[in-house]
Write a protein that holds these residues in place. Structure first.
Motif, PDB file in Angstrom:
ATOM      1  N   ALA A   1     -29.973 -59.554  20.636  1.00 21.46           N
ATOM      2  CA  ALA A   1     -29.128 -58.985  21.686  1.00 21.46           C
ATOM      3  C   ALA A   1     -28.546 -57.650  21.232  1.00 21.46           C
ATOM      4  O   ALA A   1     -28.479 -56.694  22.008  1.00 21.46           O
ATOM      5  CB  ALA A   1     -28.004 -59.956  22.048  1.00 21.46           C
ATOM      6  N   ILE A   2     -28.151 -57.585  19.969  1.00 20.83           N
ATOM      7  CA  ILE A   2     -27.601 -56.343  19.427  1.00 20.83           C
ATOM      8  C   ILE A   2     -28.684 -55.260  19.397  1.00 20.83           C
ATOM      9  O   ILE A   2     -28.444 -54.115  19.776  1.00 20.83           O
ATOM     10  CB  ILE A   2     -27.029 -56.575  18.013  1.00 20.83           C
ATOM     11  CG1 ILE A   2     -25.796 -57.475  18.102  1.00 20.83           C
ATOM     12  CG2 ILE A   2     -26.680 -55.257  17.344  1.00 20.83           C
ATOM     13  CD1 ILE A   2     -25.305 -57.997  16.769  1.00 20.83           C
TER      14      ILE A   2
ATOM     15  N   ALA B   1     -31.291 -55.059  21.324  1.00 25.69           N
ATOM     16  CA  ALA B   1     -31.545 -54.657  22.706  1.00 25.69           C
ATOM     17  C   ALA B   1     -30.452 -53.716  23.193  1.00 25.69           C
ATOM     18  O   ALA B   1     -30.712 -52.739  23.903  1.00 25.69           O
ATOM     19  CB  ALA B   1     -31.614 -55.888  23.609  1.00 25.69           C
ATOM     20  N   TYR B   2     -29.227 -53.998  22.770  1.00 20.70           N
ATOM     21  CA  TYR B   2     -28.082 -53.200  23.215  1.00 20.70           C
ATOM     22  C   TYR B   2     -28.190 -51.755  22.731  1.00 20.70           C
ATOM     23  O   TYR B   2     -27.931 -50.819  23.473  1.00 20.70           O
ATOM     24  CB  TYR B   2     -26.789 -53.826  22.701  1.00 20.70           C
ATOM     25  CG  TYR B   2     -25.540 -53.165  23.196  1.00 20.70           C
ATOM     26  CD1 TYR B   2     -24.982 -53.540  24.413  1.00 20.70           C
ATOM     27  CD2 TYR B   2     -24.925 -52.162  22.469  1.00 20.70           C
ATOM     28  CE1 TYR B   2     -23.837 -52.927  24.881  1.00 20.70           C
ATOM     29  CE2 TYR B   2     -23.771 -51.545  22.934  1.00 20.70           C
ATOM     30  CZ  TYR B   2     -23.240 -51.936  24.141  1.00 20.70           C
ATOM     31  OH  TYR B   2     -22.117 -51.318  24.595  1.00 20.70           O
ATOM     32  N   PHE B   3     -28.592 -51.597  21.471  1.00 18.76           N
ATOM     33  CA  PHE B   3     -28.624 -50.250  20.899  1.00 18.76           C
ATOM     34  C   PHE B   3     -29.955 -49.534  21.094  1.00 18.76           C
ATOM     35  O   PHE B   3     -30.076 -48.350  20.807  1.00 18.76           O
ATOM     36  CB  PHE B   3     -28.289 -50.290  19.405  1.00 18.76           C
ATOM     37  CG  PHE B   3     -26.820 -50.417  19.157  1.00 18.76           C
ATOM     38  CD1 PHE B   3     -25.997 -49.323  19.305  1.00 18.76           C
ATOM     39  CD2 PHE B   3     -26.266 -51.631  18.804  1.00 18.76           C
ATOM     40  CE1 PHE B   3     -24.629 -49.434  19.106  1.00 18.76           C
ATOM     41  CE2 PHE B   3     -24.905 -51.752  18.600  1.00 18.76           C
ATOM     42  CZ  PHE B   3     -24.090 -50.651  18.749  1.00 18.76           C
TER      43      PHE B   3
ATOM     44  N   ASN C   1     -30.662 -65.008  17.931  1.00 14.48           N
ATOM     45  CA  ASN C   1     -30.293 -64.673  19.313  1.00 14.48           C
ATOM     46  C   ASN C   1     -29.360 -63.474  19.371  1.00 14.48           C
ATOM     47  O   ASN C   1     -29.594 -62.521  20.110  1.00 14.48           O
ATOM     48  CB  ASN C   1     -29.599 -65.873  19.969  1.00 14.48           C
ATOM     49  CG  ASN C   1     -30.582 -66.964  20.328  1.00 14.48           C
ATOM     50  OD1 ASN C   1     -31.543 -66.720  21.039  1.00 14.48           O
ATOM     51  ND2 ASN C   1     -30.361 -68.159  19.807  1.00 14.48           N
ATOM     52  N   LEU C   2     -28.304 -63.538  18.559  1.00 11.65           N
ATOM     53  CA  LEU C   2     -27.318 -62.461  18.583  1.00 11.65           C
ATOM     54  C   LEU C   2     -27.916 -61.164  18.059  1.00 11.65           C
ATOM     55  O   LEU C   2     -27.724 -60.100  18.656  1.00 11.65           O
ATOM     56  CB  LEU C   2     -26.095 -62.857  17.742  1.00 11.65           C
ATOM     57  CG  LEU C   2     -24.956 -61.847  17.735  1.00 11.65           C
ATOM     58  CD1 LEU C   2     -24.439 -61.606  19.151  1.00 11.65           C
ATOM     59  CD2 LEU C   2     -23.826 -62.325  16.832  1.00 11.65           C
TER      60      LEU C   2
END
Lengths: 212, 212
Positions: B93-94, B96-98, B89-90
């Motif tokens: 998310a990371i 997707a963030y970058f 999950n994390l």
DNA sequence: TAGATTGTTAATCGATTAACAATC
DNA sequence: TAGATTGTTAATCGATTAACAATC
């Protein structure tokens, strides 16, 4: 009185002590805890005297009692009820992370302004609309919140949270927040962390080239 | 020479300067930047002298030139190629963030030991098996990596990364890492951050009750 | 007791803040 | 020039480390 960094380390000690307890360790010396925590033994002893916990020169520290002392120091009320604002990729990852794992830290409400998310239950946590925030925060006596919204919205969210009575904010948005002195803000900026690591990685890499 | 905290703040200044530039601001005084960055003007001036950038007493700092100076100081080579280990999950998310957002910070490879994930492309980033890590890291000249795996696996991952030549690690796993002195580690522990915020939120809350 | 570990006190270190002289 | 802002130097602050006496 207690230094800010000590609070963070206590959280680490608590978790490591739980691990040791699970492994059957009943007493531990500061240098043993230091070895797994990655800090100096003297620092651990100082951190523990800060919270008024004292060891025994022959036995060291009682693992179970020390863990409980740290726990009750960090969280005297037993359970911390948190709010999450922003149920995007990061928000969902945070929900998943805290879902079930931490009994003492619980995200009791999530908020978003996306109509397709409102009303849904994600990882056991209900998603409310932003307009419901003040009511839900007050009803659940939520003291602290996690902000995981886009940067341009972060300040507005912080304002709403502050107005609702929240006194602690963990901010994941890459934006500085202006809040009153009665609100504690901790920034967790992913870009900043990555740039820092990249900078020092390069510095270490060059260091290695010069003196291998 | 440059204090560690200064590096983090420079990253913040760079982003804020970009914002101001986009708004059409061409020159800025330290106290103006201080107001949006949430630090003192004196600190900004000191941070900038650290990296050898000087302003003009009448004009302040040139926004564009200052932003570029910070950028080239933090990242002289232009692009930072990162690895991500752990596509849970994390990790997602990371990614997707970058994804797309940061041209200068790019996650060029992800790793996981889940066979169902290996070979997939998530957010434009290919997922490799852990056994491919040394080769991929060397081929892509990756200097820094992000660890987003469960705590029990973090140390083993750090060892593999270090052996492959990585000199910087951003660790999201709630575990202390033992690495050589030639590797820089930054911890980003969610539980620790939340407990810290919860603690100070409670302290501020009580403060408000006593002196409202 | 002997000895390793403990808590405490003093010294050091690093970063921030305050005061000031220099500059455009 | 006059004046606000700049960079620099000195003082302060906080936290860490080192040295030491106390303890079981």
């Amino acid at each position: 009185m207690t230094p800010e960094r000590t609070i963070g380390r206590l959280s680490l000690y608590r978790r490591l002590l739980q691990q040791e307890w699970d492994r059957g360790v009943m007493n531990i010396f500061s240098h043993q805890l230091a070895a797994i925590a990655g800090v100096t033994a003297a620092q651990i002893r100082r951190d523990l005297t800060y919270i008024g916990y004292y060891g025994n020169p022959r036995l060291g520290y009682g693992v179970r009692e020390l863990r409980e002392s740290i726990e009750s120091f960090l969280n005297p009320s037993g359970v911390e009820r948190l709010a999450l604002v922003g149920v995007g990729n990061l928000g969902r990852a945070i929900l998943a992370y805290f879902s079930g794992r931490h009994r003492k830290l619980s995200i009791v409400a999530a908020f978003d302004n996306d109509a397709t998310k409102i009303g849904r239950v994600i990882q056991g946590c209900r998603v409310y609309g932003m307009d419901e925030l003040p009511e839900v925060v007050r009803e659940n006596r939520i003291e602290a919140a996690i902000i995981a919204v886009p940067a341009p919205n972060a300040q507005a969210v912080a304002d709403v949270l502050t107005m609702a009575g929240v006194t602690g904010i963990l901010n994941f948005a890459p934006a500085s927040l202006r809040v009153g002195r009665n609100v504690y803000v901790e920034h967790n900026d992913l870009t900043m962390a990555v740039e820092k690591v990249a900078y020092f990685a390069r510095a270490r890499g060059q260091l290695n080239e010069v003196s291998p």
